[in-house]
Design an enzyme around this catalytic site. Structure first.
Site, PDB file in Angstrom:
ATOM      1  N   ARG A 124       0.828  -1.217   0.000  1.00 18.30           N
ATOM      2  CA  ARG A 124       0.000   0.000   0.000  1.00 18.30           C
ATOM      3  C   ARG A 124       0.858   1.261   0.000  1.00 18.30           C
ATOM      4  O   ARG A 124       0.505   2.259   0.626  1.00 18.30           O
ATOM      5  CB  ARG A 124      -0.980   0.007   1.175  1.00 18.30           C
TER       6      ARG A 124
ATOM      7  N   GLU B  37      -5.856 -12.227   8.605  1.00 17.64           N
ATOM      8  CA  GLU B  37      -5.572 -12.305   7.173  1.00 17.64           C
ATOM      9  C   GLU B  37      -4.446 -13.284   6.864  1.00 17.64           C
ATOM     10  O   GLU B  37      -3.576 -13.012   6.035  1.00 17.64           O
ATOM     11  CB  GLU B  37      -5.242 -10.910   6.612  1.00 17.64           C
TER      12      GLU B  37
ATOM     13  N   ARG C 209      -1.861  -5.779  17.165  1.00 14.14           N
ATOM     14  CA  ARG C 209      -2.926  -5.177  16.344  1.00 14.14           C
ATOM     15  C   ARG C 209      -4.269  -5.868  16.570  1.00 14.14           C
ATOM     16  O   ARG C 209      -4.352  -7.095  16.635  1.00 14.14           O
ATOM     17  CB  ARG C 209      -2.548  -5.214  14.866  1.00 14.14           C
TER      18      ARG C 209
ATOM     19  N   ARG D 181     -18.178  -8.157   9.856  1.00 13.77           N
ATOM     20  CA  ARG D 181     -16.771  -7.812  10.066  1.00 13.77           C
ATOM     21  C   ARG D 181     -16.602  -6.639  11.025  1.00 13.77           C
ATOM     22  O   ARG D 181     -15.622  -6.580  11.768  1.00 13.77           O
ATOM     23  CB  ARG D 181     -16.146  -7.497   8.704  1.00 13.77           C
TER      24      ARG D 181
ATOM     25  N   LYS E 231      -7.427  -0.001  14.682  1.00 13.87           N
ATOM     26  CA  LYS E 231      -7.738   0.876  13.547  1.00 13.87           C
ATOM     27  C   LYS E 231      -8.865   1.828  13.936  1.00 13.87           C
ATOM     28  O   LYS E 231      -9.782   1.442  14.657  1.00 13.87           O
ATOM     29  CB  LYS E 231      -8.155   0.052  12.328  1.00 13.87           C
TER      30      LYS E 231
ATOM     31  N   ASP F 125     -11.865  -0.753   7.807  1.00 15.66           N
ATOM     32  CA  ASP F 125     -10.500  -0.719   7.289  1.00 15.66           C
ATOM     33  C   ASP F 125     -10.161   0.595   6.598  1.00 15.66           C
ATOM     34  O   ASP F 125     -10.102   0.634   5.370  1.00 15.66           O
ATOM     35  CB  ASP F 125     -10.292  -1.884   6.317  1.00 15.66           C
TER      36      ASP F 125
ATOM     37  N   GLU G 211      -4.964   3.579  15.320  1.00  9.43           N
ATOM     38  CA  GLU G 211      -4.139   3.452  14.119  1.00  9.43           C
ATOM     39  C   GLU G 211      -4.802   4.183  12.957  1.00  9.43           C
ATOM     40  O   GLU G 211      -5.960   3.915  12.626  1.00  9.43           O
ATOM     41  CB  GLU G 211      -3.949   1.957  13.782  1.00  9.43           C
TER      42      GLU G 211
ATOM     43  N   GLU H 150      -4.365   4.483   1.080  1.00 10.36           N
ATOM     44  CA  GLU H 150      -4.846   3.253   0.444  1.00 10.36           C
ATOM     45  C   GLU H 150      -6.242   3.411  -0.162  1.00 10.36           C
ATOM     46  O   GLU H 150      -6.463   3.073  -1.317  1.00 10.36           O
ATOM     47  CB  GLU H 150      -4.854   2.106   1.471  1.00 10.36           C
TER      48      GLU H 150
END
Lengths: 632, 632
Positions: free
Chosen positions: A135, A260, A293, A310, A334, A339, A361, A367
């Site tokens: 990214r 992920e 994280r 999610r 985050k 996201d 974060e 991105e």
């Protein structure tokens, strides 16, 4: 790739406007020496007594705070530690001529957050499709080249100085997705990490490494990475001791675990606290921190399954663990529940773990916000986020690379600058921060100031207007995340859906009829988001599935809002190109040309967004634009 | 990658069922020697006189035809050339025991097409994303490895024998998109091409090279590639002469010009005939042919522009040039007007250029038909195409690679086999061709025959049922072309749209209200396709935009057909897995395992197609399934 360092925004250059000054520097230590070097390099005259213009006094060894005052003809910065003196010096530099006139009673300055960090998603190896920096939109890594840490770290030095000048005090050196080569930074490549640490240290910055939870197996040859296994604990303890032997002020680790596809404690039926505490205990004897994280969710979701949300994932995973993390664990959350979208509600995790140290974060690298091809000044977004949560640290993903302008888009430098400034003090207004950046960046700031404000101040909202509407997010091309693809993620396993049909659009996340995500918020937000009447327009489709004919607080229908905002957003970009055109001759030619080219691309892309979104919803809803504008 | 050659379907193995025979071979020449070698290798006893079981008589030097007869105890094959004898011999091999019993009056056999060609889209270099073989689904190239032509061409020899046995007489050795390294096959890599030609020659196969129209510039250093420039003409003449000096029976060139970014004559304001004739004249002295592809269209279309119709492009470009191509130009026309979809009407170009030599181009490699992960026996499709047009040649893109089964999916071998057989005689029925392949491939053909027919005979229609409906095409993932993405190409520049909205779907290509494409067909097709009443159901959405409530000839509505066909197609795949499961123990274990794994993937993918297509159209139309089945 180009590697010329553009002189734009190297903050000590402000001395150009105030001329050489007589400066007295009291104190010693590495950071004080750094200040001394900065002054000398900027043409200041170092004196030890007599009348001085700038008196820089360091009265101790630790501390980031400083005071500044002015009486007579002398401006005085006082700090109790080298970092404070460094920040105080840069404060004066930012003030420019104003710091040397008039009288100023002692002003105290201190960062509002102890942790002000930039993470690099840099890889050593270059991926054939993703490139070197995950990214990354500004060329290759400034740290790595040709499969190794660079020999010449001159540019890293300039970067460290730049970060030090805006108060950043920690840097993550490698991608949170830790690949094979990068894993070895922890072991046999450690001498190279030490070289990087040496470059950052004079600017008050500690370095961190992203590590793989599986490292005891992949690097250590153990049969397990179970956090409760004594051999695993011992491996981390020994490995960490070696890191500190090489880098005594090493910051600590960053871990993306069970997310992920990355390895984590789940493989051993352990939880995230077990995993985080394993590393925390290896780091604790040395004062290190582990950033763990919270970006954990099911990324192999079935789009047919409406029960999985999610947005709920981070809260569901981590909140039950509140109170079980060691003190030197920082949970890195985050800012939004999904996201890094242009618009998301603030993550409910940030107000749900009182017994856990939390860092928020952000993403300076763009991105989902135009990939440094679009002007998108993000400080207003971050300002909203930071002023609505209380955290122990602020972390962001960096946007720099080998690019001659550092950030691909020259105007994206303002995001990097602004991130540091907001991390220092989130009460600074976005306009004020942009104003500082303009002053520090352009020789003739007075000439270009108005145009740049007009172009940049509201550019985040402009971006929001021509992309996914009303907080629904995504609708981007899969993989690259650039440009529109309305259904791109609609039937994917990634859990990012909009559920548009012929009647309406949006995700029902209410407790009453939806996924119940609203229940993760404290009052009053759990009620505000739950209520169709109270939910803010800009987040409506994040929380509710509504008919196209639903009337917003703004008084217009959802479908008309989609049309209106997309026509408006695209036209605003057209106007941005006009504003920029007026700056020809007032900004360096290379900057002018780069931005001109990128604005053309932004206009093309915004037009594509406008047309695809409008056509998509026109085809689905069959409801015409009340203003009769052309929808294809 | 695996490089073991699976013994399945090496046709001479049929000798296993008839035992050693006494064979007399009369004649000489390379191809006759090849036959001699085949007989010897298969355990046949070569005799020169006395009673023989098989009498192979070659009475001349040229010709592909042969006769076969049987009287007494002797089967006799007679040919007027080596190629005919080779084909006659393979004919007997295919017959097996049946060739050696009973009485047979002389039967004449001759190919119905002089040109029976397979093109390889193989590259020498490996692309990091696309792999080595463009649209290849069977591993790397059998010709190239490690950046060069392979030293060991053993496997190419087996492939040549395999192609010779089904009557293929030309092979294109490299991708029609000619990249930098591959361009050099024409010049400094020519000795390697000669080695490949040496391997193909004994099986009656001439080799071709794909060349870049820009070669005079990129390889020859000329300032232009203008076809009317004498220096360019001279360069091609000299270069071609050198090719023939190295390979006297070289077949000729294949050219993709002014298409999808490839260079061509348009850069010089010349037309396709100027370009094709340039190469034709360089080849003519040596009897070579240039295959000039008609796959030319605007691939940077604006989806907002409804006046451009990609389906029209080949006709619009080429039909006006009819009569202007040299005699040794063959215009290579994809079978449908778009691009190798599972269902397209036959290209109108194929009936519109009476003064031009035409070849129809098929795709054995399953780019849009399941990528050799899905069972999709394509011979029925090709049978329909070949029986509805008259051409001078049949060309297809090969589906083989390094894979141990040659074709990735073991059952995809039947497509390669069937292509050759149909190219020889398009009147063979698909069931008959499949039957031959089963007999030649499986030791216990009688045991597996019924199941394989049930599994494969209708598999093309099954694939059609669970993918894009009623001839609309595409709806595949962009780039890879595998799996569903209904809107994947809808807002793209590629000109492949379905225009689905809340009311209906399809492309209006009528003369009355659409793009006028129907007007490119001769009577009666121009009227049949134009008419909503007469247009065949399976092509309805290719030619018409209709409401979801439009009633098909089948008596059900378009939307109900979408639901029904997708439920049915997916369930047929489930049934295919059951059929295959019954073959455990009856086919080689490796074959069983490979196919079992691939059928699982086919079922997963077919389920995804069913659900995404049904949900997409349910969300758009709001019309429920009359049978109340679950649509997500």
């Amino acid at each position: 790739m180009m590697s010329t360092v553009d002189p734009a925004w190297l903050p000590a250059f402000v001395f150009r406007s105030v001329g050489a000054r007589r400066v007295r520097i009291v104190g010693d230590g590495l950071l004080v020496d750094t200040v001394r070097g900065e002054v000398a390099a900027a043409g200041g005259v170092l004196v030890s007594e007599g009348p001085v213009d700038l008196d820089l006094v360091c009265e101790g060894d630790v501390g980031e705070k400083f005071t500044v005052e002015r009486s007579g003809t002398t401006t005085t910065v006082r700090a109790t530690g080298g970092a404070g003196l460094l920040y105080g010096f840069h404060h004066v530099v930012r003030q420019g001529e104003a710091a040397f006139s008039g009288v100023l009673a002692p002003q105290r300055h201190a960062p509002r957050q102890p942790i002000r960090m930039l993470d690099h998603w840099d890889n050593i190896d270059v991926h054939p499709v993703m490139g070197q920096v995950e990214r990354g939109y500004a060329g290759g890594s400034i740290f790595y080249d040709n499969g190794v840490v660079r020999t010449d770290l001159t540019r890293v030095g300039a970067y460290a100085r730049l970060l030090g000048s805006i108060g950043i005090n920690r840097v993550g050196l490698n991608n949170v997705n830790v690949h094979r080569t990068e894993a070895r930074l922890l072991t046999d490549l450690l001498p190279d990490v030490a070289r990087l640490a040496d470059v950052f240290r004079p600017h008050g910055i500690r370095v961190h490494l992203s590590v793989s939870f599986a490292a005891p197996m992949t690097l250590g040859g153990l049969p397990t990475a179970d956090p409760l296994d004594p051999a695993v604990q011992d491996w981390w303890a020994r490995t960490t001791a070696e890191v500190y032997a090489a880098i005594p002020d090493f910051g600590g680790y960053i871990v993306k675990a069970d997310s992920e596809g990355q390895p984590g404690p789940f493989a051993y039926d352990r939880n995230h606290a077990d995993g985080a505490n394993l590393l925390a205990r290896a780091l604790a004897p040395f004062g290190g921190i582990v950033f763990w994280r919270a970006f954990v969710y099911n990324h192999r979701q079935d789009w047919r399954d409406r029960s999985t949300d999610r947005a709920r994932a981070a809260y569901d995973h981590f909140v039950p663990l509140d109170g079980t993390f060691d003190e030197n664990v920082v949970l890195q959350v985050k800012f939004g529940p999904i996201d890094f979208q242009a618009r998301e509600p603030v993550s409910p995790v940030l107000s749900a773990m009182p017994q856990t140290r939390l860092a928020v974060e952000l993403q300076v690298t763009q991105e989902y916000t135009g990939q440094q091809k679009h002007v998108c000044y993000l400080v207003p977004q971050w300002s909203e986020v930071l002023n609505s949560c209380t955290v122990d640290g602020i972390v962001a993903v960096s946007n720099v690379g080998e690019d001659e302008f550092w950030t691909g888009h020259p105007l994206a430098q303002a995001n990097l600058y602004g991130f540091g400034r907001l991390a220092w003090d989130e009460r600074l207004t976005p306009e004020q921060v942009l104003d500082e950046w303009i002053t520090l960046t352009f020789e003739n700031a007075q000439t270009v100031r108005k145009a740049l404000h007009e172009l940049m101040d509201d550019s985040w909202h402009t971006y929001e207007r021509y992309t996914a509407p009303l907080g629904i997010g995504f609708m981007v091309r899969t993989g690259t995340h650039y440009g529109p693809d309305i259904d791109g993620y609609e039937y994917s396993p990634w859990g990012t859906y909009h559920f548009a049909d012929r009647d309406g659009v949006g995700v029902d996340r209410t407790r009453a009829t939806g996924t119940g995500f609203t229940g993760q918020y404290p009052k009053p937000w759990c009620d505000i988001y739950e209520s169709l009447d109270m939910c803010p327009d800009e987040l409506l489709l994040f929380f509710h599935h509504v008919p196209y004919t639903h009337v917003l607080h703004s008084g217009i229908t959802v479908i008309q809002h989609i049309y209106d905002s997309h026509f408006a957003g695209r036209d605003e970009v057209a106007h941005m190109t006009e504003i920029w055109a007026t700056l020809e001759g007032d900004v360096p030619a290379a900057t002018f040309d780069r931005v001109t080219g990128l604005l053309n691309e932004q206009l093309r892309c915004a037009t594509e967004w406008r047309d695809q979104v409008n056509t998509y919803f026109w085809r689905k809803s069959g409801i015409p634009d009340v203003h009769g504008r052309r929808i294809h």
